[in-house]
Write a protein that holds these residues in place. Sequence first.
Motif, PDB file in Angstrom:
ATOM      1  N   CYS A 259      39.745  83.302  76.898  1.00  0.00           N
ATOM      2  CA  CYS A 259      39.511  82.135  76.050  1.00  0.00           C
ATOM      3  C   CYS A 259      38.137  81.579  76.389  1.00  0.00           C
ATOM      4  N   ARG A 260      37.689  80.609  75.609  1.00  0.00           N
ATOM      5  CA  ARG A 260      36.364  80.051  75.841  1.00  0.00           C
ATOM      6  C   ARG A 260      36.275  79.285  77.155  1.00  0.00           C
ATOM      7  N   ALA A 261      37.347  78.616  77.558  1.00  0.00           N
ATOM      8  CA  ALA A 261      37.315  77.876  78.828  1.00  0.00           C
ATOM      9  C   ALA A 261      37.113  78.830  79.999  1.00  0.00           C
ATOM     10  N   CYS A 262      37.846  79.942  80.011  1.00  0.00           N
ATOM     11  CA  CYS A 262      37.691  80.925  81.093  1.00  0.00           C
ATOM     12  C   CYS A 262      36.347  81.643  80.993  1.00  0.00           C
ATOM     13  N   LEU A 263      35.893  81.896  79.781  1.00  0.00           N
ATOM     14  CA  LEU A 263      34.592  82.531  79.583  1.00  0.00           C
ATOM     15  C   LEU A 263      33.480  81.638  80.141  1.00  0.00           C
ATOM     16  N   GLU A 264      33.594  80.342  79.900  1.00  0.00           N
ATOM     17  CA  GLU A 264      32.599  79.415  80.429  1.00  0.00           C
ATOM     18  C   GLU A 264      32.646  79.390  81.950  1.00  0.00           C
ATOM     19  N   LYS A 265      33.866  79.319  82.480  1.00  0.00           N
ATOM     20  CA  LYS A 265      34.012  79.260  83.936  1.00  0.00           C
ATOM     21  C   LYS A 265      33.491  80.531  84.591  1.00  0.00           C
ATOM     22  N   TRP A 266      33.891  81.688  84.096  1.00  0.00           N
ATOM     23  CA  TRP A 266      33.597  82.942  84.792  1.00  0.00           C
ATOM     24  C   TRP A 266      32.316  83.644  84.351  1.00  0.00           C
ATOM     25  N   LEU A 267      31.906  83.496  83.102  1.00  0.00           N
ATOM     26  CA  LEU A 267      30.686  84.176  82.666  1.00  0.00           C
ATOM     27  C   LEU A 267      29.530  83.207  82.444  1.00  0.00           C
TER      28      LEU A 267
ATOM     29  N   THR B 295      38.697  92.814  69.685  1.00  0.00           N
ATOM     30  CA  THR B 295      39.602  91.785  70.192  1.00  0.00           C
ATOM     31  C   THR B 295      38.829  90.627  70.799  1.00  0.00           C
ATOM     32  N   LEU B 296      37.843  90.928  71.637  1.00  0.00           N
ATOM     33  CA  LEU B 296      37.045  89.876  72.262  1.00  0.00           C
ATOM     34  C   LEU B 296      36.260  89.088  71.223  1.00  0.00           C
ATOM     35  N   GLY B 297      35.705  89.786  70.242  1.00  0.00           N
ATOM     36  CA  GLY B 297      34.948  89.112  69.189  1.00  0.00           C
ATOM     37  C   GLY B 297      35.797  88.098  68.437  1.00  0.00           C
ATOM     38  N   ARG B 298      37.062  88.419  68.215  1.00  0.00           N
ATOM     39  CA  ARG B 298      37.978  87.500  67.519  1.00  0.00           C
ATOM     40  C   ARG B 298      38.458  86.381  68.441  1.00  0.00           C
ATOM     41  N   ALA B 299      38.779  86.709  69.684  1.00  0.00           N
ATOM     42  CA  ALA B 299      39.370  85.727  70.597  1.00  0.00           C
ATOM     43  C   ALA B 299      38.369  84.709  71.116  1.00  0.00           C
ATOM     44  N   LEU B 300      37.100  85.068  71.159  1.00  0.00           N
ATOM     45  CA  LEU B 300      36.116  84.214  71.820  1.00  0.00           C
ATOM     46  C   LEU B 300      35.187  83.467  70.869  1.00  0.00           C
ATOM     47  N   VAL B 301      35.630  83.288  69.626  1.00  0.00           N
ATOM     48  CA  VAL B 301      34.819  82.507  68.693  1.00  0.00           C
ATOM     49  C   VAL B 301      34.883  81.034  69.089  1.00  0.00           C
ATOM     50  N   VAL B 302      33.815  80.332  68.837  1.00  0.00           N
ATOM     51  CA  VAL B 302      33.793  78.897  69.095  1.00  0.00           C
ATOM     52  C   VAL B 302      34.797  78.239  68.150  1.00  0.00           C
ATOM     53  N   GLY B 303      35.603  77.350  68.699  1.00  0.00           N
ATOM     54  CA  GLY B 303      36.569  76.620  67.886  1.00  0.00           C
ATOM     55  C   GLY B 303      37.802  77.412  67.491  1.00  0.00           C
ATOM     56  N   HIS B 304      38.158  78.424  68.275  1.00  0.00           N
ATOM     57  CA  HIS B 304      39.365  79.197  67.968  1.00  0.00           C
ATOM     58  C   HIS B 304      40.543  78.228  67.812  1.00  0.00           C
ATOM     59  N   PRO B 305      41.333  78.386  66.742  1.00  0.00           N
ATOM     60  CA  PRO B 305      42.419  77.419  66.505  1.00  0.00           C
ATOM     61  C   PRO B 305      43.497  77.388  67.592  1.00  0.00           C
ATOM     62  N   PHE B 306      43.604  78.440  68.379  1.00  0.00           N
ATOM     63  CA  PHE B 306      44.593  78.483  69.458  1.00  0.00           C
ATOM     64  C   PHE B 306      43.911  78.544  70.819  1.00  0.00           C
ATOM     65  N   GLU B 307      42.761  77.912  70.945  1.00  0.00           N
ATOM     66  CA  GLU B 307      41.983  77.965  72.190  1.00  0.00           C
ATOM     67  C   GLU B 307      42.876  77.727  73.404  1.00  0.00           C
ATOM     68  N   GLY B 308      42.771  78.668  74.348  1.00  0.00           N
ATOM     69  CA  GLY B 308      43.566  78.599  75.573  1.00  0.00           C
ATOM     70  C   GLY B 308      44.911  79.288  75.462  1.00  0.00           C
TER      71      GLY B 308
ATOM     72  N   HIS C 199      30.931  76.556  76.396  1.00  0.00           N
ATOM     73  CA  HIS C 199      32.098  76.505  75.502  1.00  0.00           C
ATOM     74  C   HIS C 199      31.714  76.443  74.029  1.00  0.00           C
ATOM     75  N   SER C 200      30.669  75.705  73.711  1.00  0.00           N
ATOM     76  CA  SER C 200      30.288  75.491  72.314  1.00  0.00           C
ATOM     77  C   SER C 200      29.216  76.455  71.810  1.00  0.00           C
ATOM     78  N   GLN C 201      28.758  77.363  72.667  1.00  0.00           N
ATOM     79  CA  GLN C 201      27.696  78.305  72.281  1.00  0.00           C
ATOM     80  C   GLN C 201      28.309  79.579  71.713  1.00  0.00           C
ATOM     81  N   PRO C 202      27.921  79.972  70.492  1.00  0.00           N
ATOM     82  CA  PRO C 202      28.441  81.234  69.951  1.00  0.00           C
ATOM     83  C   PRO C 202      28.109  82.396  70.895  1.00  0.00           C
ATOM     84  N   LEU C 203      28.984  83.367  70.920  1.00  0.00           N
ATOM     85  CA  LEU C 203      28.813  84.531  71.782  1.00  0.00           C
ATOM     86  C   LEU C 203      27.649  85.382  71.281  1.00  0.00           C
ATOM     87  N   GLU C 204      26.680  85.588  72.137  1.00  0.00           N
ATOM     88  CA  GLU C 204      25.538  86.446  71.807  1.00  0.00           C
ATOM     89  C   GLU C 204      25.979  87.908  71.950  1.00  0.00           C
ATOM     90  N   PRO C 205      25.329  88.835  71.243  1.00  0.00           N
ATOM     91  CA  PRO C 205      25.690  90.254  71.385  1.00  0.00           C
ATOM     92  C   PRO C 205      25.655  90.734  72.842  1.00  0.00           C
TER      93      PRO C 205
END
Length: 194
Positions: A147-155, A109-122, A159-165
């Motif tokens: 979402c990427r905005a919350c991931l950037e804020k909290w982790l 779920t996280l792998g799908r939701a946190l891709v850069v440029g998700h069409p439904f970001e947020g 926002h534009s960096q692909p998620l590393e393993p």
Amino acid sequence: MSEVKPLAVSCHASSCGPAVKPTYRRHAFTSPVAELPGIGGSCRACGRSDLVDWERVHRRDPSDAANVVAELRKELIRDNYWSEALPTRILRNASRRAPEQLTAGAASTLGRALVVGHPFEGRQTRFACNPAATIIHCAQHATGTCCRACLEKWLGVPHSQPLEPADLAYAVTLVERYVHDRLKRPELALTEEG
């Protein structure tokens, strides 16, 4: 007047006015876009910027997860997902799955939701009041991995960096902590919606 559904709170909601006792204040933090690493946002409502140890939460240290959760809970939406009752169906469905199934589901779920440029970001993660929501969705809101905005804020993952393993593994660690916590507190369940 219609009744507000539990946990239907947005990332912009806060409860931090002067009438609220300090121990009960929960905030809504702005995103630290272009200020990474280690600098966080201020509360949208009260303007305080000294409330969260942003450097600590951005370290993404799995051994420090308990302290990160304490920091996350300073934001209203995150705290609500940790402390408010969840719909019974969410807890019932989660309890039917083995821990390793929940972990695999979280990673997927996280792998799908946190891709850069998700069409439904947020808007890609269901809230608990959605009939199709799962405990993983609730965990995402609780841990700032929705979402990427919350991931950037909290982790602190730009926002534009692909998620590393390693980033995904850390996010899954936080989600697992939430799921484990919620499943051992079944008394925090709402009766089925009508």
